[in-house]
Design a protein around this motif. Structure first.
Motif, PDB file in Angstrom:
ATOM      1  N   LEU A 277      32.271  37.414  53.129  1.00  0.00           N
ATOM      2  CA  LEU A 277      32.489  38.572  52.272  1.00  0.00           C
ATOM      3  C   LEU A 277      31.443  39.658  52.535  1.00  0.00           C
ATOM      4  O   LEU A 277      31.770  40.840  52.640  1.00  0.00           O
ATOM      5  CB  LEU A 277      32.458  38.149  50.800  1.00  0.00           C
ATOM      6  N   CYS A 278      30.183  39.270  52.656  1.00  0.00           N
ATOM      7  CA  CYS A 278      29.104  40.229  52.939  1.00  0.00           C
ATOM      8  C   CYS A 278      29.304  40.906  54.291  1.00  0.00           C
ATOM      9  O   CYS A 278      29.069  42.111  54.430  1.00  0.00           O
ATOM     10  CB  CYS A 278      27.746  39.537  52.897  1.00  0.00           C
ATOM     11  N   ALA A 279      29.739  40.156  55.276  1.00  0.00           N
ATOM     12  CA  ALA A 279      29.984  40.735  56.598  1.00  0.00           C
ATOM     13  C   ALA A 279      31.102  41.778  56.517  1.00  0.00           C
ATOM     14  O   ALA A 279      31.019  42.846  57.142  1.00  0.00           O
ATOM     15  CB  ALA A 279      30.338  39.641  57.593  1.00  0.00           C
ATOM     16  N   GLY A 280      32.137  41.496  55.743  1.00  0.00           N
ATOM     17  CA  GLY A 280      33.230  42.454  55.582  1.00  0.00           C
ATOM     18  C   GLY A 280      32.782  43.721  54.878  1.00  0.00           C
ATOM     19  O   GLY A 280      33.144  44.836  55.268  1.00  0.00           O
ATOM     20  N   VAL A 281      31.986  43.577  53.822  1.00  0.00           N
ATOM     21  CA  VAL A 281      31.474  44.742  53.094  1.00  0.00           C
ATOM     22  C   VAL A 281      30.562  45.574  53.997  1.00  0.00           C
ATOM     23  O   VAL A 281      30.642  46.807  54.021  1.00  0.00           O
ATOM     24  CB  VAL A 281      30.741  44.297  51.807  1.00  0.00           C
TER      25      VAL A 281
END
Length: 126
Positions: free
Chosen positions: A19-23
């Motif tokens: 999720l952090c990588a996507g954000v």
């Protein structure tokens, strides 16, 4: 009992990392888009800045005259000439580019005023 991924991360940690990588990717994309917009060369803004430079230089000059479509100015006891050269308005000595692209044009002095006449119209400089 917690389920672990093969490298020792729990499933929750792996999903949070994803999720952090996507954000981060979304933020980076928006920053790149905004910087491209800011750094793109807008011709109207560049022309406006060129006209402001011409007005500033003529305002600081003690004498201004037009000869053969060129603008001659005396500033700090030095003589400068602004003329059209290869699609640009340049100041000599030194060949400093003031305005581009300009196909052709000329400077006209009338009744104490200086005008820049180009293919797009007539602009008062002083």
């Amino acid at each position: 009992m917690k389920r672990s991924a093969p490298n020792g991360f729990t499933l929750t940690e792996a999903l949070l990392t994803l999720l952090c990588a996507g954000v981060c990717a979304m933020i980076l994309t928006s920053v790149m888009s905004a910087s491209q917009t800011l750094l793109s060369r807008e011709p109207a803004i560049e022309n406006g800045l060129g006209i402001l430079q011409l007005r500033y230089r003529t305002a600081l000059s003690s004498s201004v005259s037009c000869q053969s479509g060129n603008l001659t100015m005396t500033r700090n006891h030095e003589v400068f000439e602004i003329r059209f050269s290869r699609g640009r308005v340049v100041q000599t000595p030194g060949y400093e580019i003031v305005l581009e692209p300009v196909k052709e044009g000329r400077f006209v002095c009338e009744a104490g005023q200086v005008w820049l006449e180009t293919e797009t119209g007539r602009i008062q400089i002083r």
